[in-house]
Design a protein around this motif. Structure first.
Motif, short mmCIF file in Angstrom:
data_model
loop_
_atom_site.label_atom_id
_atom_site.label_comp_id
_atom_site.label_asym_id
_atom_site.label_seq_id
_atom_site.Cartn_x
_atom_site.Cartn_y
_atom_site.Cartn_z
N ILE A 198 48.21 14.34 48.71
CA ILE A 198 47.65 14.54 50.05
C ILE A 198 48.40 15.76 50.58
N THR A 203 42.70 14.92 53.23
CA THR A 203 42.80 13.46 53.32
C THR A 203 41.51 12.81 52.84
N TRP A 206 41.32 12.89 49.02
CA TRP A 206 42.27 11.92 48.47
C TRP A 206 41.73 10.50 48.67
N GLU A 207 41.12 10.31 49.83
CA GLU A 207 40.55 9.00 50.11
C GLU A 207 39.39 8.71 49.16
N GLN A 479 43.13 21.39 54.96
CA GLN A 479 43.43 20.40 56.00
C GLN A 479 42.75 20.76 57.32
#
Lengths: 544, 368
Positions: A198, A203, A206-207, A479
């Motif tokens: 991450i 995010t 990664w999720e 990000q």
């Protein structure tokens, strides 16, 4: 030539040129909005046109201003060829074209800064795996199996395996009883979702990976494990039942470990393993790098750091030798989880890999639970281009060397070998994995194909490779909240799940014709190559 | 394809019984050779049961090499038997010049030695002689072990039997236990060592099938024991694993099956002994076999057992009477030597079974 100097950077110096067809353009602006690199802009151009509107020819020259889309002339705004403009254009009016005469390598170091990018090597893309085929087919005396009908044990060990003499066995009334402790070994799917943190990943990405991992386990009973990468994990996940599908990574920056350590008492289940990263194939000898541009607030929180370039040192500080690293790191990691969780190590493939592996094999504590070798075709979120393209070692022969060394010592499989780099580079991961396993790997790890399944358009021919910039156009390696929203988590996870189901079927399609119902680890006799040098180096059969 | 067989009898049987078991199955093999290991001997060697017996096929020079070496090593020849051969023209046999079976007495210095030390010396002697004989192709040493006789030859098994006079029960070549096979290993080169049964330190084994984990088995086994050599046939893998599990690790026989054909992880998970079984599968993963196979093995105590691959891709049947039991690839072999047995009691072992005939002629049937 008075308004342009020859030293000025123009778009024909860049790696990609925008091909724009004004006749098809409706100036909707979608392409400009989609371009995260700010490589194109809407501008007004002066045009000179000759028009005749009367009954007789009466040519009349006019100057008009027209709106157009134009590429920017700057290295900072160079087009990376991601093709988002083409994807969103309703009229096929725009597309990036690879510039064969690119001078980006010449002009790109202005300001004295090394070239940086993400992705993987762009120079060493030739694959030895494509020169190898499965050439030993069972027929007649040893019938092939049926991949649809027969059962297969597609599982690989993760953890330290003891020699039979080392097992705490006693025989009572004709039964073997195991008295005492043995190192933990988990039998997992022979493909690990490789360590992408991450931070390197958004995010959401990664999720999506976590979601796919859990779905494969819970719904399809495929015990696929995912490595966290160095960058911590969400506390919620660490405190959930799903932690058992995660391999937590620790690397030299120790990013995220403050949260992990604090979560330890609250963990309901053990993680699947710990992976200590010593090096990685994409930039061996160089540390980790998360550019400040990607250190958003939530990343600062997870990692416990301020907004700055985050550099994992090339070495684990305070460690003097392999032996010392074995003692300190393995012992502390094992102790942290009360010796219930296997601890493995990841190194960059190198001329010295066999020495390192031998040292681990001979370590008296017998606590190294896996040796991950990552070759030059491994991926990374950010690196100096010189490292990506000019350092590293092909993984296939090094994997083979390690396996053969273990065999010679009577220790194959004691420390399971996991190999990665370029697995699935052509999209055919099952074939790559099968060949690696026949050459001695217990399993493989794979990263880049996963993000490609989520939508990443990067490749090893210089396309995109902008994971380091924070401008990832697919929302995977950024990000920026606006960009991250581009990623549909469910569809990303679904793509991975579906690929893995196909992988499993294809893998069995390779196990069946060689007549194996369990993994053909070290079955080099199943492989042939039409390349004499490859045959000699890997000790497999030459065929032509 | 191979056909394999074994006989276990309360009373000694002649070698011709083994031929009678195998020849009805000849449609299934290629009649390219004959190989037989006899244990618990009567006849020629009945008085030397405790003494190591050497089975040798050689040239004249080979015989000299062996004699010199044995003299130098302190072994004393007690009894030598050279079968009278019928070398009539037209026989399909590639015979060696001499077949010599010799019972020896141990060197004096071993008088107070342990059984293990004696066993080590017998193996070392056989390996040393094999190396010496191989150098100039002067012969083959098949076994050197008390109360065990091995005969292997290339050719048509019927003609080989004629050559050695095996058709007539002359009372010379008798044993209670026989493991037999009628084929050379034609997958690879035709060499005498390649014919099973294979023998190592009291363990005899033959196998019908193809071990597709041959390479990984072989690479690992080479590092395990000095006696694991040759590898002229993939079936040697089975013998070496049997020897390793029982003789080296001293695990009970049933774990041999767990090593070569481990239960699937799913099945193991349901077992009370899953910790042990998982540990075994982990530690000896490189001795697992794959492909279609049936194994027949004879143990040092005279027990004979059979088991199959995990998908049951090769046939085998066990049947007999209280005094004479046989294991055979095909039932037609049993029908010839045991026509009056109760066929309803024949056992066709499944993929998870070991069927064993004990020294007391009891048939045991275990599920893995």
């Amino acid at each position: 030539m008075e308004t342009v100097k020859t030293q000025d950077v123009t778009f024909n110096d860049l790696a990609w040129k925008i091909k724009y067809t004004p006749d098809r353009c409706t100036m909707c602006g979608s392409c400009v909005a989609a371009c995260t690199f700010n490589a194109i802009e809407a501008r007004i151009e002066r045009r000179s046109i000759t028009v005749s509107t009367g009954h007789q020819p009466e040519p009349n020259q006019r100057h008009i201003a027209v709106p157009v889309i134009r590429q920017k002339n700057s290295v900072a705004n160079a087009c990376v060829g991601c093709g988002m403009c083409e994807k969103v254009c309703p009229n096929n009016a725009i597309q990036p074209i690879r510039n064969e005469d690119s001078r980006l390598n010449v002009v790109g170091r202005a300001g004295g800064n090394p070239l940086k990018r993400g992705g993987r090597t762009n120079l060493n893309a030739e694959r030895v795996l494509d020169k190898i085929i499965v050439g030993r087919i069972s027929q007649m005396t040893d019938p092939s199996l049926d991949s649809e009908r027969h059962t297969f044990d597609v599982l690989a060990p993760f953890g330290r395996v003891l020699l039979p003499q080392e097992l705490p066995f006693s025989v009572e009334n004709g039964e073997i009883k195991m008295q005492g402790w043995v190192p933990p070994v988990h039998w997992i799917y022979p493909l690990i979702f490789s360590d992408m943190s991450i931070g390197a990943l958004s995010t959401r990405a990664w999720e999506a990976l976590s979601l796919a991992t859990a779905y494969l386990n819970e719904k399809h009973k495929m015990p696929v494990r995912m490595c966290s990468g160095e960058g911590g994990m969400p506390v919620k996940l660490m405190e959930s039942e799903y932690l058992k599908y995660s391999i937590i990574q620790i690397a030299s920056g120790h990013f995220g470990w403050n949260r992990i350590v604090r979560a330890l008492p609250k963990m309901k289940v053990d993680p699947a393993g710990i992976l200590i990263k010593i090096g990685q194939g994409a930039k061996p000898g160089d540390g980790g790098l998360l550019p400040a541009a990607k250190v958003a607030e939530h990343i600062q929180a997870i990692r416990g750091v301020p907004k700055a370039d985050l550099l994992s040192p090339p070495n684990h500080q305070g460690l003097y030798s392999i032996e010392e690293s074995v003692q300190k790191m393995f012992m502390s990691m094992n102790a942290a989880f009360k010796f219930r969780v296997p601890v493995a190590i990841k190194c960059a493939a190198s001329a010295t890999s066999v020495s390192v592996y031998n040292n681990l094999l001979r370590d008296p504590y017998k606590i190294c639970g896996g040796f991950f070798i990552d070759g030059i075709q491994g991926g990374t979120g950010a690196a100096n281009e010189v490292s990506l393209d000019h350092t590293g070692h092909p993984v296939v022969s090094k994997l083979r060397d390690c396996y053969q060394s273990a065999v010679k010592q009577g220790s194959p499989g004691r420390i399971p070998l996991w190999a990665g780099s370029g697995v699935g580079m052509t999209g055919n991961a099952a074939a790559d994995a099968f060949k690696m396993i026949c050459l001695g790997a217990n399993g493989v790890f794979m990263g880049k194909l996963l993000i490609q399944l989520m939508g990443c358009v990067g490749n090893e021919k210089g396309r995109c490779n902008a994971c380091n910039t924070g401008f990832c156009p697919t929302g995977i390696c950024t990000q920026d909240p606006r960009l991250v929203k581009r990623l549909d988590i469910d569809r990303a996870a679904q793509n991975i799940v579906e690929y893995m189901l196909a992988f499993d079927a294809e893998f069995k399609k390779l196990m069946a014709p060689v007549g194996n119902s369990s993994l053909p680890v070290g079955r080099s006799d199943a492989l042939v190559t039409n390349d004499r040098a490859v045959a000699d180096k890997l000790s497999i059969t030459y065929a032509c | 394809m191979c056909r394999i067989g074994a006989i276990k009898s309360a009373d000694p049987v002649h070698a011709s019984k083994a031929l009678s078991l195998m020849l009805p199955q000849q449609e299934g093999h290629d009649n390219s050779g004959f190989a037989m290991v006899m244990q618990d001997l009567e006849g020629e060697f009945s008085s030397y049961k405790e003494k190591p017996l050497m089975s040798l096929a050689c040239t004249q020079k080979g015989a000299k090499i062996v004699q010199d070496y044995m003299d130098k090593s302190g072994f004393r020849a007690l009894h030598e038997w050279i079968p009278k051969v019928n070398n009539r023209p037209g026989l399909d046999i590639k015979a060696m010049p001499y077949y010599i079976f010799t019972a020896y007495d141990y060197p004096d210095y071993l008088n107070n030695s342990s059984q293990d030390q004696k066993e080590d010396l017998l193996l070392n002697t056989r390996l040393a002689l094999r190396t010496m004989l191989e150098k100039e192709d002067h012969g083959y040493i098949f076994s050197f072990w008390p109360d065990v006789l091995t005969l292997k030859e290339i050719g048509d098994p019927r003609d080989i039997a004629t050559y050695f006079g095996l058709w007539e029960d002359r009372g010379d070549l008798m044993a209670r236990n026989v493991v037999v096979q009628c084929r050379q290993n034609t997958n690879y080169e035709i060499v005498r060592y390649a014919a099973h049964p294979f023998f190592l330190q009291g363990y005899t084994l033959c196998a019908n099938g193809e071990n597709t984990f041959y390479t990984k088995n072989k690479e690992y086994q080479k590092s395990l024991h000095r006696g694991y050599i040759g590898f002229e046939s993939d079936s040697q893998n089975f013998l070496y694993t049997l020897h390793y599990v029982l003789h080296e690790l001293k695990w009970p026989l049933k774990y041999y099956k767990h090593v070569i054909t481990p239960l699937s992880f799913e099945e193991m998970e349901k077992r009370p002994d899953k910790r042990e079984l998982t540990a075994i599968r982990q530690t000896l993963g490189h001795l697992e076999i794959n492909g279609p196979n049936t194994v027949i093995a004879m143990l040092p105590d005279g027990s004979i057992m059979t088991c199959c691959d995990s998908k049951k891709l090769r046939p085998v049947v066990v049947g007999g009477t209280k005094d004479l039991m046989a294991i055979s690839s095909e039932v037609c072999g049993l029908n010839v030597i045991l026509p009056d047995r109760d066929q309803s009691k024949d056992i066709y072992p499944n993929e998870r079974e070991i069927v064993m005939i004990t020294p007391g002629m009891e048939v045991q049937r275990w599920k893995q």
